[in-house]
Design an enzyme around this catalytic site. Sequence first.
Site, PDB file in Angstrom:
ATOM      1  N   ASN A   9       1.260  -1.708   0.103  1.00 21.17           N
ATOM      2  CA  ASN A   9       0.514  -0.160   0.215  1.00 21.17           C
ATOM      3  C   ASN A   9       1.132   1.305  -0.455  1.00 21.17           C
ATOM      4  O   ASN A   9       1.675   0.926   1.265  1.00 21.17           O
ATOM      5  CB  ASN A   9      -1.219  -0.179   1.310  1.00 21.17           C
ATOM      6  CG  ASN A   9      -1.776   1.153   1.315  1.00 21.17           C
ATOM      7  OD1 ASN A   9      -1.945   2.120   0.424  1.00 21.17           O
ATOM      8  ND2 ASN A   9      -1.972   1.381   2.593  1.00 21.17           N
ATOM      9  N   LYS A  11       0.030   4.421  -0.366  1.00 24.19           N
ATOM     10  CA  LYS A  11      -1.150   5.323   0.544  1.00 24.19           C
ATOM     11  C   LYS A  11      -0.062   6.399  -0.143  1.00 24.19           C
ATOM     12  O   LYS A  11      -0.200   6.775  -2.168  1.00 24.19           O
ATOM     13  CB  LYS A  11       0.009   6.183   1.151  1.00 24.19           C
ATOM     14  CG  LYS A  11       0.030   4.380   2.926  1.00 24.19           C
ATOM     15  CD  LYS A  11       0.401   4.258   4.061  1.00 24.19           C
ATOM     16  CE  LYS A  11       0.189   3.324   4.891  1.00 24.19           C
ATOM     17  NZ  LYS A  11       0.394   3.011   6.174  1.00 24.19           N
ATOM     18  N   HIS A  97      -9.487   0.744   4.806  1.00 20.06           N
ATOM     19  CA  HIS A  97      -7.956   1.232   5.973  1.00 20.06           C
ATOM     20  C   HIS A  97      -7.973   2.130   6.882  1.00 20.06           C
ATOM     21  O   HIS A  97      -8.907   2.773   6.680  1.00 20.06           O
ATOM     22  CB  HIS A  97      -7.210   1.385   5.071  1.00 20.06           C
ATOM     23  CG  HIS A  97      -5.375   2.036   5.161  1.00 20.06           C
ATOM     24  ND1 HIS A  97      -5.180   3.006   6.543  1.00 20.06           N
ATOM     25  CD2 HIS A  97      -4.582   0.832   5.382  1.00 20.06           C
ATOM     26  CE1 HIS A  97      -3.561   2.768   6.358  1.00 20.06           C
ATOM     27  NE2 HIS A  97      -3.763   0.968   5.921  1.00 20.06           N
ATOM     28  N   GLU A  99      -6.591   4.489   7.791  1.00 19.42           N
ATOM     29  CA  GLU A  99      -5.893   5.989   7.497  1.00 19.42           C
ATOM     30  C   GLU A  99      -7.708   5.984   6.663  1.00 19.42           C
ATOM     31  O   GLU A  99      -8.036   7.685   7.243  1.00 19.42           O
ATOM     32  CB  GLU A  99      -4.929   6.512   6.704  1.00 19.42           C
ATOM     33  CG  GLU A  99      -3.834   5.666   7.242  1.00 19.42           C
ATOM     34  CD  GLU A  99      -2.376   5.296   6.540  1.00 19.42           C
ATOM     35  OE1 GLU A  99      -2.719   6.059   5.778  1.00 19.42           O
ATOM     36  OE2 GLU A  99      -1.655   4.650   7.634  1.00 19.42           O
ATOM     37  N   GLU A 169      -5.366  -5.423  10.189  1.00 16.08           N
ATOM     38  CA  GLU A 169      -4.099  -4.499  10.832  1.00 16.08           C
ATOM     39  C   GLU A 169      -4.056  -3.826  11.902  1.00 16.08           C
ATOM     40  O   GLU A 169      -5.171  -2.627  11.852  1.00 16.08           O
ATOM     41  CB  GLU A 169      -4.569  -3.498   9.384  1.00 16.08           C
ATOM     42  CG  GLU A 169      -3.704  -4.055   8.526  1.00 16.08           C
ATOM     43  CD  GLU A 169      -3.409  -2.961   7.493  1.00 16.08           C
ATOM     44  OE1 GLU A 169      -2.673  -3.166   6.616  1.00 16.08           O
ATOM     45  OE2 GLU A 169      -3.739  -2.126   6.945  1.00 16.08           O
ATOM     46  N   GLY A 175       2.429   1.755  11.071  1.00 21.47           N
ATOM     47  CA  GLY A 175       3.561   2.523  10.738  1.00 21.47           C
ATOM     48  C   GLY A 175       4.187   3.256  11.854  1.00 21.47           C
ATOM     49  O   GLY A 175       4.429   4.903  11.640  1.00 21.47           O
ATOM     50  N   SER A 215       3.625  -2.676  10.292  1.00 21.83           N
ATOM     51  CA  SER A 215       5.667  -2.850  10.413  1.00 21.83           C
ATOM     52  C   SER A 215       6.086  -3.763  10.230  1.00 21.83           C
ATOM     53  O   SER A 215       6.489  -4.367  10.834  1.00 21.83           O
ATOM     54  CB  SER A 215       5.216  -2.227  11.708  1.00 21.83           C
ATOM     55  OG  SER A 215       5.297  -0.566  11.978  1.00 21.83           O
TER      56      SER A 215
END
Length: 252
Positions: A9, A11, A97, A99, A169, A175, A215
């Site tokens: 991904n 982003k 996701h 985010e 996730e 991240g 990560s």
Amino acid sequence: MRQKIVAGNWKMNNNAKETKQLIKGIKKSIKKLPLENTRVLVAPTFVNLAKAVKRVKKSNVEVVAQNMHQSKNGAFTGEISADMLQSIGISTVILGHSERRSVFGETAAVLQEKVTAAIQNNMEIIFCFGEMLEDRKSNNHFKVVENQLKNSIFHLEARDWEHVILAYEPVWAIGTGETASPEQAQEMHAFIRNLLKETYNNEVSENTSILYGGSVKPANAKEIFSKPDVDGGLIGGAALKSEDFTAIIKAI
Ligand code: PEP
């Protein structure tokens, strides 16, 4: 048999030139890998999708989208429909996701609409979900994950699941450099697989690929992927360097 999958991904990273270089690097370094039953996916930003599709032709790499809108078309400035993606050769989309949920306010109800729209348009979905740190600290992580699935994707029929990939996730690992331990990942993946069995049937449970994201890097990929219910990874930061991404693919 369920598939092994490594998905990058990207982003909001990589302009047109950088996209070209990264795809070139990945193609070159995975060319000779024995990728039986393993899919390699990359998700560039919208503006670079069409060219990326052309660049991966005759390779083992597939291009997927990071998001899509639930409506067919209309007054939704800045949005992209399933039909638009299909028309440039994209048939897989990441939905849910963290985010998209936290930064762009996508709710469980909106995600349910997106999931429905994707399936109705013959798209494959990579559906992301996972608990926040406070959920895990309060031992609510299983309930949170169960609700995320129930509220946005368990309305699908059993037959739709051949078009679904799940990506667990944990938000606290995305991240942050902090990874769920292989045991924590396995424990949650086994829980999810059991939910699929209870909600649908054994076939759906056994055939659905469940990816881990948070990560993942070359140093920890092998151990995480060695767990029986972890079928691969959704990779953020480490997908931006072809050497790291390739090392993660090799770990599967
Ligand atoms: C992600 O954004 O889906 C992700 C897993 O990111 P990272 O690998 O950087 O934690």
